[in-house]
Design a protein around this motif. Structure first.
Motif, PDB file in Angstrom:
ATOM      1  N   ASN A 120       0.862  -1.183   0.000  1.00  0.00           N
ATOM      2  CA  ASN A 120       0.000   0.000   0.000  1.00  0.00           C
ATOM      3  C   ASN A 120       0.900   1.236   0.000  1.00  0.00           C
ATOM      4  O   ASN A 120       0.894   2.030   0.931  1.00  0.00           O
ATOM      5  N   ILE A 121       1.658   1.361  -1.087  1.00  0.00           N
ATOM      6  CA  ILE A 121       2.747   2.335  -1.136  1.00  0.00           C
ATOM      7  C   ILE A 121       2.244   3.765  -1.017  1.00  0.00           C
ATOM      8  O   ILE A 121       2.851   4.600  -0.342  1.00  0.00           O
ATOM      9  N   HIS A 158      14.379   1.819  -3.888  1.00  0.00           N
ATOM     10  CA  HIS A 158      13.256   0.918  -4.158  1.00  0.00           C
ATOM     11  C   HIS A 158      11.934   1.577  -3.779  1.00  0.00           C
ATOM     12  O   HIS A 158      10.928   1.457  -4.504  1.00  0.00           O
ATOM     13  N   PHE A 159      11.936   2.307  -2.670  1.00  0.00           N
ATOM     14  CA  PHE A 159      10.722   3.012  -2.235  1.00  0.00           C
ATOM     15  C   PHE A 159      10.303   4.065  -3.270  1.00  0.00           C
ATOM     16  O   PHE A 159       9.140   4.118  -3.688  1.00  0.00           O
ATOM     17  N   PHE A 160      11.254   4.885  -3.688  1.00  0.00           N
ATOM     18  CA  PHE A 160      10.924   5.926  -4.663  1.00  0.00           C
ATOM     19  C   PHE A 160      10.540   5.325  -6.019  1.00  0.00           C
ATOM     20  O   PHE A 160       9.709   5.884  -6.735  1.00  0.00           O
ATOM     21  N   GLN A 161      11.124   4.189  -6.358  1.00  0.00           N
ATOM     22  CA  GLN A 161      10.776   3.521  -7.616  1.00  0.00           C
ATOM     23  C   GLN A 161       9.318   3.058  -7.585  1.00  0.00           C
ATOM     24  O   GLN A 161       8.565   3.260  -8.546  1.00  0.00           O
ATOM     25  N   LEU A 162       8.902   2.462  -6.472  1.00  0.00           N
ATOM     26  CA  LEU A 162       7.505   2.044  -6.318  1.00  0.00           C
ATOM     27  C   LEU A 162       6.572   3.252  -6.319  1.00  0.00           C
ATOM     28  O   LEU A 162       5.474   3.211  -6.889  1.00  0.00           O
ATOM     29  N   LEU A 217       2.460   6.736  -8.985  1.00  0.00           N
ATOM     30  CA  LEU A 217       2.011   8.041  -9.480  1.00  0.00           C
ATOM     31  C   LEU A 217       1.700   7.991 -10.974  1.00  0.00           C
ATOM     32  O   LEU A 217       0.714   8.566 -11.438  1.00  0.00           O
ATOM     33  N   GLN A 218       2.536   7.284 -11.722  1.00  0.00           N
ATOM     34  CA  GLN A 218       2.334   7.197 -13.170  1.00  0.00           C
ATOM     35  C   GLN A 218       0.986   6.567 -13.510  1.00  0.00           C
ATOM     36  O   GLN A 218       0.338   6.956 -14.479  1.00  0.00           O
ATOM     37  N   ASN A 219       0.553   5.607 -12.703  1.00  0.00           N
ATOM     38  CA  ASN A 219      -0.698   4.885 -12.974  1.00  0.00           C
ATOM     39  C   ASN A 219      -1.865   5.365 -12.115  1.00  0.00           C
ATOM     40  O   ASN A 219      -2.921   4.741 -12.117  1.00  0.00           O
ATOM     41  N   GLY A 269      16.284   9.140  -5.814  1.00  0.00           N
ATOM     42  CA  GLY A 269      15.297   8.254  -6.412  1.00  0.00           C
ATOM     43  C   GLY A 269      15.256   8.430  -7.921  1.00  0.00           C
ATOM     44  O   GLY A 269      15.937   9.289  -8.485  1.00  0.00           O
ATOM     45  N   PRO A 270      14.434   7.625  -8.594  1.00  0.00           N
ATOM     46  CA  PRO A 270      14.339   7.752 -10.060  1.00  0.00           C
ATOM     47  C   PRO A 270      13.519   8.969 -10.456  1.00  0.00           C
ATOM     48  O   PRO A 270      12.740   9.498  -9.670  1.00  0.00           O
ATOM     49  N   SER A 271      13.692   9.401 -11.690  1.00  0.00           N
ATOM     50  CA  SER A 271      12.870  10.495 -12.213  1.00  0.00           C
ATOM     51  C   SER A 271      11.580   9.913 -12.767  1.00  0.00           C
ATOM     52  O   SER A 271      11.527   8.734 -13.117  1.00  0.00           O
ATOM     53  N   PRO A 272      10.508  10.727 -12.852  1.00  0.00           N
ATOM     54  CA  PRO A 272       9.228  10.192 -13.344  1.00  0.00           C
ATOM     55  C   PRO A 272       9.320   9.670 -14.768  1.00  0.00           C
ATOM     56  O   PRO A 272       8.967   8.524 -15.047  1.00  0.00           O
ATOM     57  N   GLY A 273       9.785  10.515 -15.700  1.00  0.00           N
ATOM     58  CA  GLY A 273       9.950  10.087 -17.078  1.00  0.00           C
ATOM     59  C   GLY A 273       8.667   9.935 -17.862  1.00  0.00           C
ATOM     60  O   GLY A 273       8.688   9.414 -18.974  1.00  0.00           O
TER      61      GLY A 273
END
Length: 731
Positions: free
Chosen positions: A399-400, A441-445, A450-452, A491-495
């Motif tokens: 439940n991120i 890993h947290f920011f990736q999830l 957010l993307q979906n 963390g990763p960028s949204p992209g």
């Protein structure tokens, strides 16, 4: 008035004052509606709007026996409907004493003691804000003169302003001035005593109210008009059709006079072009167009702005032109343009055209790497704000969103603190990992969620959606804040940002022109296509008639007298649906992105940030991984030999001659399958040691590999260790 005894003629307070000479009768309409002892027993054309004259006489006689509890005079025809309340009063006296009169159902009236009131949350601010109608300040107080919107959190109005608006708009157009809600808003306003007449809006009833809009500017203003029939000659669907300036609409040109081949091309007059040039916004307006190539030193240049006589190309033609272009280089050793990487909305899942040479492709990739290196340095500068004080976030990976939202909203959270992630499983047992791996890993999830999520809409290139509940809960602000924190904290960028969303953030929504590709709603997109590709005036008018309600709700209804009007109509719909509809979410999202100064840097370095916000990370290559790791060894011999084995192994992995991938190697060492926009801290290293099997030290981002005699031994040990380690972690 026979009911209240006053001669005031004030329609907004007492309703229309009507005099019937034949009956020797004068009455205020509201006094008649609110009187407690009279009903409409006749037809609409009988008596006074269905109130029979004999019934009005009886009501006057009944009221003559009742004393007003406010002015103490006889004739109080209105009584409070609250049980056991015997107060009676005149309508003007009740308004003066702040009684509530409900113009619905049984037309009930409530005295000052029993009147309905609006409920206010204790946490709501007691400050002041602008009334959305008159723009004067209105205090946030539970007062009779102040009304709060039931559908918007921070929308406050003066009662008097709302009553004037209701009288003007009527029941069909009276709605919340902030969110356009109609049903919920009208229901609350009726409960609080606002009279909403059952009539059309006043602006719809004026004779020839829109006559001026039917007259379009029809004159060719270019310096040299080629039309033999004169500058005022206009022949639709031909080269002598007049095209108006897309900005001011008060200048025009024949298509042939400005070398335009179709109506799809945009044209701006000299005055507007000079204004944009002076303000520095001209290039922003033309971001989607590629210049016609100019030969200099044998090289085609795609970075030049088109000349004033050159038509602007659409985003679709831009892509085709790019693929067919034999060279992608800039004159005088300039860097390739950022537009050479297609936005997410224009990506194609196929190889590039054979006409694009390998050299051009490598130049394009080199330019993108340069932009990402620039972003990396900018984010490292922002990262200096991070202090050593830690903030722990308890995250449930299943439940991120809820757990991340709770963590970001906790009282002790600060974006400048070092973030520590504590993952919890379904059995309430936690596993704490203070390394950057768990944080990444947290920011990736989180970015994937957010993307979906419902906050964004679109297929691959996303734009903000309008989610009223999310606006109410301030989730767009939190989403922007999370993205900013992710970028700075490693963390990763949204992209997944669309070019339109990115431009709205950088240049402001008022300077952005959306495209049809930005419309995610299939029905709306289909409606726009029908209008855009209508090939005759009759088919265009038929299409507009079919979607009349949609256009009216969007505020895009306009007189259509020529086929050329469809272009303006399409632009209006796109601007409303893609931009105006999301102004509130966009502003909240912008405020969130200001966290740690990210938005300010985006606005200063738009091309650099576009490479990470509008595009997915570059796929890993053997060269990228080799450059990422710094080699350390106990001896020069081992260093040279180990480096040869390491580079050979990376090449085998890249070519598919291995059971692991380059992403697996990076994940084994750093805990991340991609390179963060801010880079790794500490920077990855590789050591050649006298050990049996490879070790991935994620705290130090260090890969320790064994010294072997042959390359095959090196490869076997690497693959066995990496594959088994990642399999165990996954299980």
């Amino acid at each position: 008035c026979v009911l209240c005894g006053r001669a005031d003629d004030c329609p907004e307070k007492y309703g229309e004052k009507r005099t019937y000479v034949e009956y020797n009768l004068t009455v205020h309409y509201y006094c008649l509606l609110m009187s407690s002892g009279i009903w409409q027993r006749g037809e609409e054309d009988e008596g006074v709007d269905g109130f029979l004259i004999t019934d009005i006489r009886k009501e006057v006689n009944r009221a003559a026996k009742l004393k007003c509890n406010i002015c103490k005079k006889k004739g109080a025809s209105i009584g409070c409907v609250a049980p056991k309340c015997k107060r009676s009063y005149h309508l003007p006296c009740g308004i003066q004493r702040e009684c509530i009169f409900q113009f619905m159902e049984d037309f009930r009236s409530y005295c000052w003691e029993h009147k309905p009131v609006q409920t206010f949350m204790d946490k709501e601010s007691r400050g002041a804000s602008q009334c959305t109608i008159c723009l004067d300040l209105v205090e946030h107080l539970p007062a009779y003169t102040v009304l709060k919107s039931p559908c918007c959190k921070n929308a406050w109005f003066h009662r008097e302003c709302l009553q004037y608006q209701a009288l003007s708009a009527g029941i069909f157009f009276f709605r919340c001035a902030v969110c356009n809600n109609k049903d919920k808003f009208q229901k609350e306003m009726l409960r609080m005593g606002i009279y909403i007449p059952e009539k059309d809006a006043s602006w719809e009833l004026e004779d020839n109210a829109y006559q001026d809009l039917l007259q379009c500017y029809q004159h060719c203003d270019v310096k040299r008009c080629l039309c033999k029939k004169g500058r005022d000659y206009n022949k639709p669907d031909s080269k002598w059709e007049i095209k108006r300036c897309q900005y001011c609409g008060s200048r025009g040109t024949h298509l042939a006079c400005s070398s335009m081949k179709s109506w799809e091309q945009n044209w701006e007059c000299v005055e507007c072009r000079s204004i944009f040039a002076k303000s520095g916004k001209h290039s922003k307006q033309k971001k989607r167009s590629l210049a016609t190539s100019k030969k200099r030193r044998g090289t085609s240049c795609l970075l030049e702005e088109p000349s004033p006589k050159s038509p602007r190309q659409s985003s679709g033609s831009q892509r085709n032109f790019l693929f067919q272009s034999p060279k992608i280089m800039c004159q005088n050793n300039l860097s390739p343009c950022s537009h050479l990487e297609l936005p997410a909305s224009n990506r194609v899942a196929m190889s590039f055209s054979p006409l694009m040479s390998n050299r051009d492709w490598s130049l394009r990739q080199k330019y993108l790497r340069e932009q990402r290196r620039e972003v990396c340095n900018i984010l490292k500068e922002l990262k200096t704000q991070i202090n050593t004080k830690t903030t722990r976030l308890n995250i449930n990976a299943e439940n991120i969103w809820s757990s991340a939202l709770k963590g970001f909203r906790q009282r002790n959270f600060s974006p400048t603190n070092t973030i520590e992630i504590n993952f919890t499983n379904c059995k309430n047992r936690s596993k704490t990992d203070t390394s950057a791996a768990s944080k990444h890993h947290f920011f990736q999830l989180l970015m994937l969620h957010l993307q979906n999520s419902s906050l964004f809409e679109g297929s691959s290139a996303k734009i903000l959606s309008f989610d009223f509940q999310a606006v109410k809960e301030n989730l767009y602000f939190e989403a922007g804040k999370m993205i900013a924190v992710s970028l700075v904290h490693g963390g990763p960028s949204p992209g997944f940002f669309s070019k339109t969303l990115f431009d709205c953030l950088i240049y402001g929504p008022e300077n952005v022109k959306p495209a049809l590709e930005d419309v995610a709603d299939v029905d709306v997109a289909q409606t726009i296509r029908k209008i855009k590709y209508a090939n005759s005036l009759s088919s265009l008018q038929a299409t507009i008639h079919d979607c009349y309600e949609f256009l009216a709700a969007a505020g895009c209804l306009r007189p259509v007298t020529a086929l050329c009007d469809k272009n303006t109509l399409v632009d209006d719909i796109l601007i409303h649906h893609v931009i105006k509809r999301i102004i509130s979410p966009l502003e909240s999202f912008r405020q969130g992105l200001k966290t740690l100064g990210v938005l300010e840097k985006m606005q200063v370095h738009p091309d650099a940030f576009s490479s990470i916000l509008c595009h997915k990370p570059e796929r890993l290559s053997a060269e990228t991984i080799c450059d990422l790791f710094t080699i350390h060894s106990s001896s020069d011999v081992n260093k040279v030999k180990g480096a040869d084995f390491w580079m050979g192994y990376l090449q085998d992995v890249e070519s598919g001659e291995s059971v692991v991938t380059l992403e697996d190697i990076l994940l084994f060492v750093t805990g991340s399958s991609s390179i963060p926009s801010v880079g790794f801290d500490p920077e990855p290293t590789i050591k050649f040691l006298c050990i049996r099997y490879p070790i991935g030290n994620r705290l130090l981002n260090c890969l320790e590999v064994p010294i072997t005699k042959t390359y095959q031994q090196f490869k076997n040990k690497m693959e066995l260790t990496i594959r088994n380690t990642l399999r165990v972690e996954k299980e």
